[in-house]
Design a protein around this motif. Structure first.
Motif, mmCIF file in Angstrom:
data_model
loop_
_atom_site.group_PDB
_atom_site.id
_atom_site.type_symbol
_atom_site.label_atom_id
_atom_site.label_comp_id
_atom_site.label_asym_id
_atom_site.label_seq_id
_atom_site.Cartn_x
_atom_site.Cartn_y
_atom_site.Cartn_z
ATOM 1 N N VAL A 265 0.846 -1.179 0.000
ATOM 2 C CA VAL A 265 0.000 0.000 0.000
ATOM 3 C C VAL A 265 0.882 1.229 0.000
ATOM 4 O O VAL A 265 2.039 1.169 0.363
ATOM 5 N N GLY A 266 0.308 2.303 -0.410
ATOM 6 C CA GLY A 266 1.087 3.528 -0.403
ATOM 7 C C GLY A 266 1.316 3.995 -1.806
ATOM 8 O O GLY A 266 0.456 4.586 -2.431
ATOM 9 N N PHE A 267 2.467 3.666 -2.345
ATOM 10 C CA PHE A 267 2.779 4.137 -3.684
ATOM 11 C C PHE A 267 1.927 3.426 -4.723
ATOM 12 O O PHE A 267 2.020 2.229 -4.913
ATOM 13 N N THR A 268 1.070 4.131 -5.362
ATOM 14 C CA THR A 268 0.328 3.534 -6.459
ATOM 15 C C THR A 268 0.459 4.452 -7.651
ATOM 16 O O THR A 268 0.455 5.663 -7.504
ATOM 17 N N PRO A 270 -1.065 5.255 -11.521
ATOM 18 C CA PRO A 270 -2.262 4.981 -12.319
ATOM 19 C C PRO A 270 -1.993 4.062 -13.503
ATOM 20 O O PRO A 270 -2.912 3.491 -14.056
ATOM 21 N N LYS A 271 -0.734 3.907 -13.862
ATOM 22 C CA LYS A 271 -0.438 3.121 -15.054
ATOM 23 C C LYS A 271 -0.315 1.627 -14.791
ATOM 24 O O LYS A 271 -0.085 0.848 -15.705
ATOM 25 N N GLU A 275 -3.812 -4.347 -10.032
ATOM 26 C CA GLU A 275 -3.466 -3.972 -8.671
ATOM 27 C C GLU A 275 -2.727 -5.082 -7.932
ATOM 28 O O GLU A 275 -2.052 -4.842 -6.957
ATOM 29 N N PHE A 288 16.204 -5.804 -2.935
ATOM 30 C CA PHE A 288 15.139 -4.860 -3.296
ATOM 31 C C PHE A 288 13.787 -5.309 -2.746
ATOM 32 O O PHE A 288 12.996 -4.485 -2.310
ATOM 33 N N ALA A 290 13.153 -6.952 -0.010
ATOM 34 C CA ALA A 290 13.054 -6.680 1.420
ATOM 35 C C ALA A 290 12.813 -5.211 1.684
ATOM 36 O O ALA A 290 12.329 -4.834 2.749
ATOM 37 N N ARG A 291 13.174 -4.385 0.740
ATOM 38 C CA ARG A 291 13.030 -2.936 0.929
ATOM 39 C C ARG A 291 11.900 -2.356 0.089
ATOM 40 O O ARG A 291 11.746 -1.150 0.013
ATOM 41 N N LYS A 292 11.151 -3.272 -0.543
ATOM 42 C CA LYS A 292 10.029 -2.854 -1.392
ATOM 43 C C LYS A 292 10.452 -1.785 -2.400
ATOM 44 O O LYS A 292 9.772 -0.784 -2.599
ATOM 45 N N LEU A 293 11.625 -1.993 -2.972
ATOM 46 C CA LEU A 293 12.115 -1.037 -3.962
ATOM 47 C C LEU A 293 11.814 -1.563 -5.355
ATOM 48 O O LEU A 293 12.192 -2.678 -5.710
ATOM 49 N N PHE A 299 6.848 6.520 -15.874
ATOM 50 C CA PHE A 299 5.718 6.794 -14.968
ATOM 51 C C PHE A 299 4.850 7.888 -15.530
ATOM 52 O O PHE A 299 5.137 8.429 -16.604
#
Lengths: 299, 161
Positions: A265-268, A270-271, A275, A288, A290-293, A299
């Motif tokens: 959740v958080g960064f979403t 539109p492209k 989901e 990456f 583990a850091r959700k990168l 964009f």
């Protein structure tokens, strides 16, 4: 738990066997604090207590309750205490990932009051309370915790036992004053304080809720968000998805699907194609993940 | 809400991102950027400072100052993390169409605001050094090491005989 006005130091009679009544005010309202109040005295004072015209606080007019509260505060043979549970605390506990229900919060408050009175060396031998959930289970729970106290858990205890009637006045007056003096956290323009009683059916409370609903924030924090009443006001409010919602309605297929969407959740953007792909860092090396990168080529 | 086409036109005009901060419209959002543990299905302005009221708790976890706030009845615990030295946060927006470029659908982005910290919020959990967001900053160190130019000494010390 938040308490106001610490009870006075133990009076002389506290070393004699004492009885105590516990009652609540503001359990049903959709806004404002819930208050637990207790009133205690020596068992030998019980007869006098029943002549003080305490009745179930709900059957009394507000002025009469205020008057009785002032007279019991002035009575040196009576002790009392309150536990004011903030609406923010009620909402937060009932909306935790591991939800705490209102009965549990109520039990904890009553237990807290008993502990508080015991801690100032009052010799409690009998405690009278109204039912919260199953009466017998509640009695057993309390008896296990306080083996030296005899508990009487009864429906309508506030009209049966003067010591509980007194406690109900303490609780009700404290709740009414707390709501009357409530300082809203929110600073938006146009907020007003015509809360009404706070009961969901009260037209004034309904009007206040209607006036104060907000599409993004829901309501001011005076409102108990966990109350079912709130959902009827949220028709045109913005949808908010929480990670903790995944524990909602276990075994329900629909909520499971929702859980998938909530992996990140958080960064979403539109492209995004679907989901379900939101989990950032998916398919990348562990560092990456583990850091959700996530790599965003465009964009 | 962005409703651009996802067609191949994307590759037609190369995207540009303008990170210059000299524009008069540049706003400093330091202390006002929040990462919430929920997805708010809304994109637009809201009177955040009137409704969202973070307060310090006086608690400290892993050397992080813990703040608390409420959103939609949930209690949140958060901490404000400064971006590392030499880095800035940028809020980008599509460059408004003008006569010069003569297009409304270019992939040109400009800086609308910048920030030097982010407040990261957890629901039902204290902030910690193990939070994914906090750990994301490790990448800067890794990236620096990866992109540092290799010196003769470096080569020598890793040389295998």
């Amino acid at each position: 738990m938040e308490s106001e006005k610490p009870p006075p130091p133990p009076p002389k009679w506290a070393s004699k066997p004492c009885i105590m009544g516990i009652d609540e005010a503001g359990r049903g309202p959709v806004l404002g604090p819930m208050v637990y109040g207790c009133l205690y005295c020596a068992r030998s004072y019980q007869k006098t207590l029943s002549t003080l015209n305490f009745a179930d606080s709900k059957t009394l007019k507000e002025e009469k309750r205020e008057e009785l509260f002032e007279s019991l505060k002035a009575d040196e043979s009576i002790g009392w205490a309150v536990d004011v549970i903030d609406p923010r605390e009620l909402s937060a506990k009932m909306l935790k990932k591991n939800k705490i229900n209102l009965n549990e919060i109520s039990h904890d408050s009553a237990i807290g009051l008993i502990n508080k009175v015991l801690s100032i060396d009052v010799l409690l031998t009998e405690v009278y309370l109204d039912t919260v959930g199953d009466a017998e289970k509640y009695r057993v729970k309390l008896s296990e915790r306080f083996p030296n106290i005899k508990f009487v858990v009864a429906k309508k205890a506030d009209s049966l036992y003067p010591v509980v009637s007194g406690a109900s006045i303490v609780a009700k007056v404290t709740r009414d004053r707390a709501l009357r003096d409530w300082v809203l956290d929110e600073t938006a323009e146009g907020l007003h304080r015509n809360f009404g009683s706070g009961y969901p059916g009260d037209p004034q409370t309904k009007a206040w809720l209607e006036d104060h609903k907000h599409p993004v924030f829901g309501f001011p924090t005076l409102v108990r968000f966990s109350w079912g009443t709130c959902t009827s006001y949220s028709k045109d409010s913005v949808q908010v998805l929480w990670e903790s919602d995944e524990t909602d309605e276990d075994g329900n297929g629909r909520s499971k699907k929702r859980q998938m969407k909530l992996t990140s959740v958080g960064f979403t953007t539109p492209k995004r194609k679907s989901e379900d792909d939101e989990s950032s860092g998916k398919g990348r090396c562990k560092f990456f993940q583990a850091r959700k990168l996530e790599l965003l080529p465009h964009f | 809400m962005d409703r651009r086409d996802e067609g191949p036109s994307l590759s037609a005009s190369p995207a540009t991102v303008d990170l210059s901060r000299d524009s008069a419209a540049d706003v400093d959002l330091t202390g006002k950027v929040h990462q919430l543990p929920c997805c708010i299905k809304y994109d637009g302005p809201a009177s955040i400072s009137h409704y969202f009221k973070p307060k310090p708790t006086g608690m400290e976890v892993d050397g992080l100052q813990v703040e608390e706030a409420y959103f939609r009845g949930r209690k949140l615990h958060g901490t404000t993390i400064a971006l590392p030295q030499g880095y800035s946060g940028f809020v980008l927006g599509k460059k408004s169409p003008n006569a010069e470029t003569n297009t409304t659908d270019s992939d040109c982005w400009q800086t609308n605001a910048t920030f030097q910290n982010v407040t990261v919020w957890n629901h039902d959990a204290m902030p910690s050094k193990d939070d994914a967001f906090v750990r994301a900053f490790h990448w800067f160190t890794a990236a620096n090491a990866l992109h540092r130019s290799v010196t003769a000494e470096d080569l020598e010390s890793t040389c295998i005989d």
